[in-house]
Structure formats: structure tokens, C-alpha cells
Design an enzyme around this catalytic site. Structure first.
Site, PDB file in Angstrom:
ATOM      1  N   ILE A  70     -10.319   8.525   0.582  1.00 59.99           N
ATOM      2  CA  ILE A  70     -10.219   7.365  -0.299  1.00 59.99           C
ATOM      3  C   ILE A  70     -10.076   6.093   0.529  1.00 59.99           C
ATOM      4  CG2 ILE A  70      -8.806   6.217  -2.062  1.00 59.99           C
ATOM      5  CD1 ILE A  70     -10.327   8.587  -3.164  1.00 59.99           C
ATOM      6  N   ASN A 110      -8.015  11.545   3.694  1.00 59.92           N
ATOM      7  CA  ASN A 110      -7.742  11.638   2.257  1.00 59.92           C
ATOM      8  C   ASN A 110      -8.948  11.286   1.403  1.00 59.92           C
ATOM      9  OD1 ASN A 110      -7.851   8.766   2.067  1.00 59.92           O
ATOM     10  ND2 ASN A 110      -5.687   8.614   2.635  1.00 59.92           N
ATOM     11  N   HIS A 152     -27.132 -16.436  25.219  1.00 56.70           N
ATOM     12  CA  HIS A 152     -26.106 -16.192  26.232  1.00 56.70           C
ATOM     13  C   HIS A 152     -25.330 -17.455  26.605  1.00 56.70           C
ATOM     14  CE1 HIS A 152     -27.998 -12.341  26.529  1.00 56.70           C
ATOM     15  NE2 HIS A 152     -27.337 -11.981  27.606  1.00 56.70           N
ATOM     16  N   GLU A 160     -16.891  -4.823  24.922  1.00 55.96           N
ATOM     17  CA  GLU A 160     -16.062  -6.027  25.027  1.00 55.96           C
ATOM     18  C   GLU A 160     -14.848  -5.983  24.093  1.00 55.96           C
ATOM     19  OE1 GLU A 160     -20.301  -7.107  26.105  1.00 55.96           O
ATOM     20  OE2 GLU A 160     -19.354  -6.086  24.382  1.00 55.96           O
ATOM     21  N   PRO A 220      -5.448  -5.039  11.472  1.00 54.81           N
ATOM     22  CA  PRO A 220      -6.893  -5.094  11.714  1.00 54.81           C
ATOM     23  C   PRO A 220      -7.375  -3.699  12.127  1.00 54.81           C
ATOM     24  CG  PRO A 220      -5.767  -6.908  12.815  1.00 54.81           C
ATOM     25  CD  PRO A 220      -4.716  -5.946  12.359  1.00 54.81           C
ATOM     26  N   LEU A 221      -8.048  -3.009  11.246  1.00 51.34           N
ATOM     27  CA  LEU A 221      -8.301  -1.580  11.425  1.00 51.34           C
ATOM     28  C   LEU A 221      -9.086  -1.290  12.695  1.00 51.34           C
ATOM     29  CD1 LEU A 221      -9.005  -0.575   7.725  1.00 51.34           C
ATOM     30  CD2 LEU A 221      -6.930  -0.178   9.068  1.00 51.34           C
ATOM     31  N   PHE A 253     -19.753 -13.486  24.980  1.00 53.64           N
ATOM     32  CA  PHE A 253     -19.416 -12.198  24.395  1.00 53.64           C
ATOM     33  C   PHE A 253     -17.930 -12.075  24.068  1.00 53.64           C
ATOM     34  CE2 PHE A 253     -23.323 -10.901  26.922  1.00 53.64           C
ATOM     35  CZ  PHE A 253     -24.160 -11.125  25.841  1.00 53.64           C
ATOM     36  N   HIS A 299      -3.916   3.003  -3.587  1.00 54.09           N
ATOM     37  CA  HIS A 299      -4.165   2.585  -2.198  1.00 54.09           C
ATOM     38  C   HIS A 299      -3.506   1.252  -1.888  1.00 54.09           C
ATOM     39  CE1 HIS A 299      -6.130   1.214   1.434  1.00 54.09           C
ATOM     40  NE2 HIS A 299      -6.778   2.359   1.564  1.00 54.09           N
ATOM     41  N   ARG A 304     -16.713 -18.636  39.518  1.00 52.31           N
ATOM     42  CA  ARG A 304     -16.577 -17.177  39.400  1.00 52.31           C
ATOM     43  C   ARG A 304     -16.371 -16.550  40.773  1.00 52.31           C
ATOM     44  NH1 ARG A 304     -22.469 -14.269  38.820  1.00 52.31           N
ATOM     45  NH2 ARG A 304     -23.684 -15.814  39.971  1.00 52.31           N
ATOM     46  N   HIS A 306       0.847  -1.199   0.000  1.00 53.70           N
ATOM     47  CA  HIS A 306       0.000   0.000   0.000  1.00 53.70           C
ATOM     48  C   HIS A 306       0.884   1.251   0.000  1.00 53.70           C
ATOM     49  CE1 HIS A 306      -3.758  -2.224   1.205  1.00 53.70           C
ATOM     50  NE2 HIS A 306      -2.838  -3.094   1.575  1.00 53.70           N
ATOM     51  N   SER A 310     -21.623  -9.567  38.001  1.00 53.36           N
ATOM     52  CA  SER A 310     -21.799 -10.943  37.538  1.00 53.36           C
ATOM     53  C   SER A 310     -20.464 -11.654  37.345  1.00 53.36           C
ATOM     54  CB  SER A 310     -22.564 -10.959  36.214  1.00 53.36           C
ATOM     55  OG  SER A 310     -23.885 -10.492  36.377  1.00 53.36           O
ATOM     56  N   GLY A 339     -10.656   3.966   7.463  1.00 50.09           N
ATOM     57  CA  GLY A 339     -11.021   2.602   7.817  1.00 50.09           C
ATOM     58  C   GLY A 339     -11.071   2.393   9.316  1.00 50.09           C
TER      59      GLY A 339
END
Length: 665
Positions: A187, A185, A474, A412, A115-116, A438, A261, A358, A26, A385, A156
Site C-alpha cells: 500500500i 504491505n 553541462h 551523484e 525524503p524517501l 550535476f 496510511h 580544481r 501516518h 576531471s 516508497g
């Protein structure tokens, strides 16, 4: 032509030539942001190329990581140990210059980006760490933690939802040393973003509580300088500097369009670009005077020396604080932690409490928290929780950053990537929690923690259909398999208070990667163990129950199903069958044990095997073989009380006994 422009052209030339040689990459973003980068790196960024890990350096994050030749050019030009041969080897096997910046490959890369949206989120974590560490250690006249976090990001990153999660929290926490440059830019890969991205970005960030400096000409060094000065002067808010740029700046036929690009410019366009820029040097050749204009080694050494002197003065006034700060920045645990943790584990075994895991996790935090001031916890709006608050928890706030707990809100994905940034910064061991289901929202950040080998502790509760009435939306089924399939991730699912304490100790002591600690909502019975069995928990799998005679079968179980396995073994033994029970809280760790130990626990000639876990069944074939049996999930759950669900889906002693009887020949 100004000397600043010539320095920026060096970035443009290196970027277009490296992408062309790789026939992949790029070039547009590096060429478009070169002028901004030149001002920042030559006039403001505090860093030392000779020591990329100097603790009080500024952090620089290229969130739009596809433009990786920008940062590789900057590192090379400013004097880092990244020779020209590595730039020539861009995107090639085993190079230090992969397609996207990878943490641990080249010196000076603060985080893996690509990873944007995650780069800006990591940067928020770094800024949180700086602010919290400064609040904990700085004293009047001794600001030994004092640095900025700088970010480049593009359209992005702003389109990705994680940017909202992170930047909203950054404004709430008042991260005044976080400064981001938006490469506006217009683009993206598909073309002009007006067709799909018409947000009022300045208005959006104003609403977060950021200082926004809009409409900056990203190709005018003075405007960029003025914007940076304004950003640095506002210490109570993060700043977004919106820079209008031309993607592929200097390429006469491709600048300003998507054609530059994500593809090489091509030989003809590169020749035309050289002519347009007045850059007459061959590919990968930089004149000495341009190197001299970029060289940051002398200034970097002086900056680090000044900090060393400041630390010496600080140690003279506050010796205990200085020693503690150095320990934490080195990632070392307190000398007394291991012994104290083992004593707590022994106490859990002796007391034999039967509670939800927990709750056992929270009890462990109450025991370990006072020993570990570096713990920086949090939850995605589920503290009551997940039970992640312990007696010494104090929330981090805008006006009082001297806390050890972050209220992340319902974020998350943002929470997980922020924790990665906190870990990368140093000085803290972050942990954060949500329901196991999640984890899916945060999946890519969890993967990035493993990819970067960071000490991050992901806490997941409500681990199966055993959570009951909330129903299949869930109730996790496939999530444990996804975590276990992630290279470098250690996924623990403990069966009682003792295993819960052990998994916490293991996660804290592990310095080469992340851990996922998976806990139940429902109560779990305590299991009796010898001292040797307690010690063996840390090996990931161990014989919890054995027989005097050679076993006829083995039951492998985790978490809330261990007590089912134990009850089934007892019933089978009453019928004259010899059944071993293996508790396997962490298959990842068990698989790393030597062959002799694994053979001791699961003899290769013992083929009558049953696995029991209220999660996706397919994972366990690697242990039971195709002729074994698995009592597990093959569908989604239902909404009902937990006991009814366990019976409905076959998690009963009767069903486990029947499965064992099927495999005994």
C-alpha cells in the site's frame, strides 16, 4: 495473547493516539511494523538509552520516516529521555517529535528521514563508515569497532531511484553489517501498489549481491527472529529481509488499505481498534509491566561498559591507535593541522602559481591529506576531471576496506546522501565530487546535509560556461544561487591557489555544517596579497585591491572573474578613476561577519557597485542594489571554446569597465 504481542500493541496504541491528537500523521506504518520492531529492539539492537551517542552502538534508521511515531514510541518505551509529554506533543511547534524524525531533536534519532530513499542511503554511509573504521583500527583480539546498521524501509523508498544507487554500491562493497527490513504491505498513499510498483524486489537485491530473505511473516516474531539470525550469520553481504505486513494492523475497518496510511484513524476506529487488540488502557497510558518489558537501560549500560573495558584493553596493547580512534570519534582535528595548513597557504601565496582551481584543490588535498587520516574522499566517476585523488588515496574495496577513497560510480545523489551517513556515523570527514551542474541530481541530499548541520564537503568543478565545448547541458548557471540560498551551507568559489587552500581549511575546520567548494576547469591567474589580505580570505570577502584615495566605485567578483575585475580596475585607474576590488569567495561567510567589517569592505555610502560572476546575475542585487550593475548570466550557455563563450556573454574587461563607468555618477 503473547507478551510479545502486548509489547507491540503498545506501539500501535501510542502511534494511533498521537496521530489522532495531532489530527495529522501516518499511523499505518507504525502499526504494521510494530511486531518487527519489538523483536529487533528487544532481542538484537545494541544501544544505551542513557548515552545515545555511545560510539559502538548499533545504528537504527527509519527510512520510511513518515511513520515517525514508530521510532518515537520505541525511544520512549525503551528508556530514552523522551517523555510521554513529547509524544502528546507530536507534530507541534518546538516539540522533540516533529512530523518526520529530525536529527538533533530527540535523543536516539540517527538521521533525518522523510525524503524517501535517503534513509536507506544514509544507512549505507553509516555501514561504509563502520567497515572502513573497523579495517583501520581493529586488531587481532580487539574488535573495538563492531556494530550493525539496521533499516526499516517501505515501497516508497524502493521506488525512489536513490535506493538503486545506494543499494547497488552496498552490495559491491559487501557491507555485511547492514540489515534492512522491507515493509512489504502493498500500500502507498494512492492505494494498492500493484498499479505502479510490480518490481521483483528480491530479484533486484539478489542482483546487487545482497542476501535476500523473502516471504517473512512480519507479524510472526519467530519468523522475524529466524530471519535476523540468518542475516547476522552472513557477514559478507548486506541483507534484505522482506516482511509481509498489514498496514494499520489491528484497525478492524481500515487495516490493509490506504485509508490508514496518511491520516488519523478517527475516534470510532480507534475505539474499535482498542477492542480488537484487547488494549483497555486510556490514550498515552502504559502499564508498568509493559514499560518493564521494553526497558533497555540496564542492558544498554552493560553493553557500553563491556565496550569501555574492551577499549581499555585495546589501549593497553595499542595506545596510539586508541588515542587516534578517540580523537576521530570525537570529531576533533589533529593538533598540528591549523598551523600546518596556514604554512601551506603562505607557501601558495609565495609561489604564486597560476593554475585551474580544481588543480589547486588537488594540490591542497596532497598537502592536507597526510595530516587528516579522517578524510574519506570520492567522486561520481569523475576523479580525473574533479581531481579528487591525491597521492595517498587508496580505494575502499569489498575485501580491503582500509581505504580513504570511494569510487562512487555515476551516482551523484547516492554519493551525497551516503556522505551524510558517513558524517553522521562519525570518525570521518567525507568529501565527494562531481561537476557543478550535476549538483542538481543530488540537490535534496545537499539540502539534508545543511538541515542536519553535518560536516560534509561537496566538491564541484567545471563551474561555469568557462568549461567550454560541452555546452549548456553541462554549463551551470543557476546552481551557485541554489547553493547560496540553502540555509547553513557555505559555498566557496575561489579565484586562485591561495583562496582554494583557504576554503579547504575552512571546510575541514567547520563542525556545524556542510561546505560546497566550487572550482574551475580553466586556469586562473595568481593574485598578489599582503599577509593581512591572506588572513582576510577566511572572512568570506575582503578588499583585494584598493586605492589611495576614496574609491569612486567597487567591483565585487568571485572565482574566474576576479582577474577580470582586477584588469578593469587597472584600466579605470589609468583614466583617473579610483576603483576598489573585493574578492568574495564565500558570501555566506562574509554575511556572518560583524557590521564593522562589512562596512569596511563595502561602505554603505559607496553606491557605485558592480558585481562580476559567470553565474546567474540576480543573486548579486543584494550587494550592488537596484542601481548597481551585474555582469552575469541571464540565459543558458552555448557550445564553444571557453574564450569565445566568455566574450559572447560579456565577460570581458571592456564590458566590466563599461559597467563601472555607468554607475559612477
Amino acid at each position: 495473547m503473547s507478551s510479545r504481542t502486548v509489547l507491540a500493541h503498545a506501539i500501535r496504541a501510542l502511534s494511533m493516539d498521537a496521530v489522532q491528537q495531532a489530527n495529522s500523521g501516518h499511523p499505518g506504518a507504525p502499526m504494521g511494523m510494530a511486531d518487527i520492531a519489538e523483536v529487533l529492539w528487544n532481542d538484537y539492537l545494541s544501544h544505551n538509552p542513557a548515552n545515545p551517542d555511545w560510539p559502538n552502538r548499533d545504528r537504527f534508521v527509519l527510512s520510511n520516516g513518515h511513520g515517525s511515531m514508530l521510532i518515537y514510541s520505541l525511544l520512549h518505551l525503551s528508556g530514552y529521555a523522551l517523555p510521554m509529554s513529547e509524544l502528546k506533543n507530536f507534530r507541534q511547534l518546538h516539540s522533540k517529535t516533529p512530523g518526520h524524525p529530525e536529527y538533533g531533536y530527540a535523543p536516539g534519532i540517527e538521521t533525518t528521514t522523510g525524503p524517501l530513499g535517503q534513509g536507506i542511503t544514509n544507512a549505507v554511509g553509516m555501514a561504509i563508515a563502520e567497515k572502513a573504521l573497523a579495517a583501520q583500527f581493529n586488531r587481532p583480539g580487539h574488535d573495538v569497532v563492531d556494530h550493525h546498521t539496521w533499516v526499516f524501509l517501505g515501497d516508497g523508498c524502493l521506488m525512489e531511484g536513490i535506493s538503486h544507487e545506494a543499494c547497488s554500491l552496498a552490495g559491491t562493497l559487501g557491507l555485511g553489517k547492514l540489515i534492512a527490513f522491507y515493509d512489504d504491505n502493498g500500500i502507498s498513499i494512492d492505494g494498492d501498489v500493484e498499479g505502479w510498483f510490480t518490481d521483483d524486489t528480491p530479484g533486484r537485491f539478489n542482483s546487487y549481491g545482497w542476501q535476500v530473505i523473502a516471504d517473512v511473516d512480519g507479524h510472526d516474531p519467530q519468523q522475524v527472529r529466524d530471519a535476523i539470525e540468518a542475516a547476522r550469520s552472513d557477514t559478507g553481504r548486506p541483507t534484505l529481509i522482506c516482511c509481509r505486513t498489514v498496514i494499520g494492523k489491528g484497525a478492524p475497518n481500515k487495516e490493509g488499505s490506504e485509508s490508514c496510511h496518511g491520516a488519523p484513524l478517527g475516534g470510532d476506529e480507534i475505539a474499535a481498534t482498542r477492542e480488537a487488540l484487547g488494549w483497555q488502557h486510556p490514550p498515552f497510558e502504559i502499564p508498568d509491566d509493559i514499560y518493564a518489558g521494553w526497558d533497555a537501560r540496564e542492558a544498554g549500560a552493560a553493553a557500553e561498559q563491556a565496550w569501555d573495558s574492551a577499549m581499555s584493553a585495546y589501549a593497553g596493547k595499542h595506545p596510539e591507535l586508541a588515542e587516534e580512534l578517540r580523537r576521530r570519534l570525537a570529531g576533533e582535528l589533529p593538533a598540528n593541522f591549523a598551523e600546518a595548513a596556514d604554512q601551506y597557504i603562505a607557501r601558495c601565496q609565495a609561489e604564486g602559481e597560476s593554475i585551474a582551481s580544481r588543480k589547486a584543490s588537488q594540490n591542497t588535498l596532497n598537502a592536507f591529506g597526510p595530516l587528516l587520516p579522517e578524510l574519506l574522499g570520492g567522486s561520481a566517476d569523475l576523479a580525473g576531471s574533479n581531481l579528487t585523488l591525491w597521492s595517498g588515496s587508496k580505494g575502499m574495496q569489498r575485501q580491503d576496506a582500509d581505504g580513504n577513497y570511494i569510487y562512487y560510480g555515476v551516482r551523484e545523489f547516492g554519493m551525497s546522501a551516503i556522505m551524510n551517513g558517513i558524517a553522521l556515523h562519525g570518525g570521518f570527514i567525507p568529501y565527494g565530487a562531481t561537476f557543478l551542474i550535476f549538483m542538481e541530481y543530488a540537490r535534496n541530499a545537499v539540502r539534508m546535509a545543511a538541515l542536519m548541520k553535518q560536516r560534509v564537503v561537496f566538491v564541484y568543478t567545471h563551474d561555469s560556461i568557462g568549461l567550454g565545448e560541452d555546452g549548456p547541458t553541462h554549463q551551470p548557471v543557476e546552481q551557485l544561487t541554489a547553493l547560496r540560498a540553502t540555509p547553513g551551507m557555505h559555498t566557496w568559489r575561489p579565484c586562485d591557489t591561495v583562496e582554494s587552500a583557504v576554503c579547504w581549511k575552512f571546510a575541514v575546520e567547520r563542525s556545524d555544517g556542510p561546505s560546497s567548494l566550487v572550482f574551475s576547469r580553466q586556469g586562473l591567474p595568481h593574485q598578489d596579497r599582503s599577509d593581512d589580505q591572506v588572513a582576510a580570505i577566511a572572512r568570506g570577502g575582503y578588499v583585494l585591491h584598493d586605492t589611495a584615495a576614496a574609491p569612486d566605485a567597487v567591483i565585487i567578483a568571485t572565482g574566474s572573474e576576479v582577474h577580470l575585475a582586477m584588469a578593469a580596475a587597472e584600466r579605470l585607474e589609468a583614466d583617473g578613476k579610483h576603483v576598489r576590488v573585493v574578492s568574495m569567495p564565500c558570501p555566506d561567510v562574509f554575511d556572518q561577519q560583524d557590521a564593522a567589517y562589512r562596512e569596511l569592505v563595502l561602505p554603505s555610502d559607496l553606491l557605485a557597485r558592480v558585481a562580476v560572476e559567470a553565474a546567474h546575475a540576480d543573486y548579486w542585487y543584494k550587494y550592488v542594489g537596484l542601481d548597481g550593475r551585474i555582469v552575469g548570466m541571464t540565459s543558458f550557455g552555448e557550445s564553444a571554446p571557453a574564450g569565445d563563450l566568455m566574450r559572447e556573454f560579456g565577460f570581458t574587461v571592456d564590458n566590466v569597465v563599461a559597467a563601472v563607468e555607468e554607475v559612477i555618477l
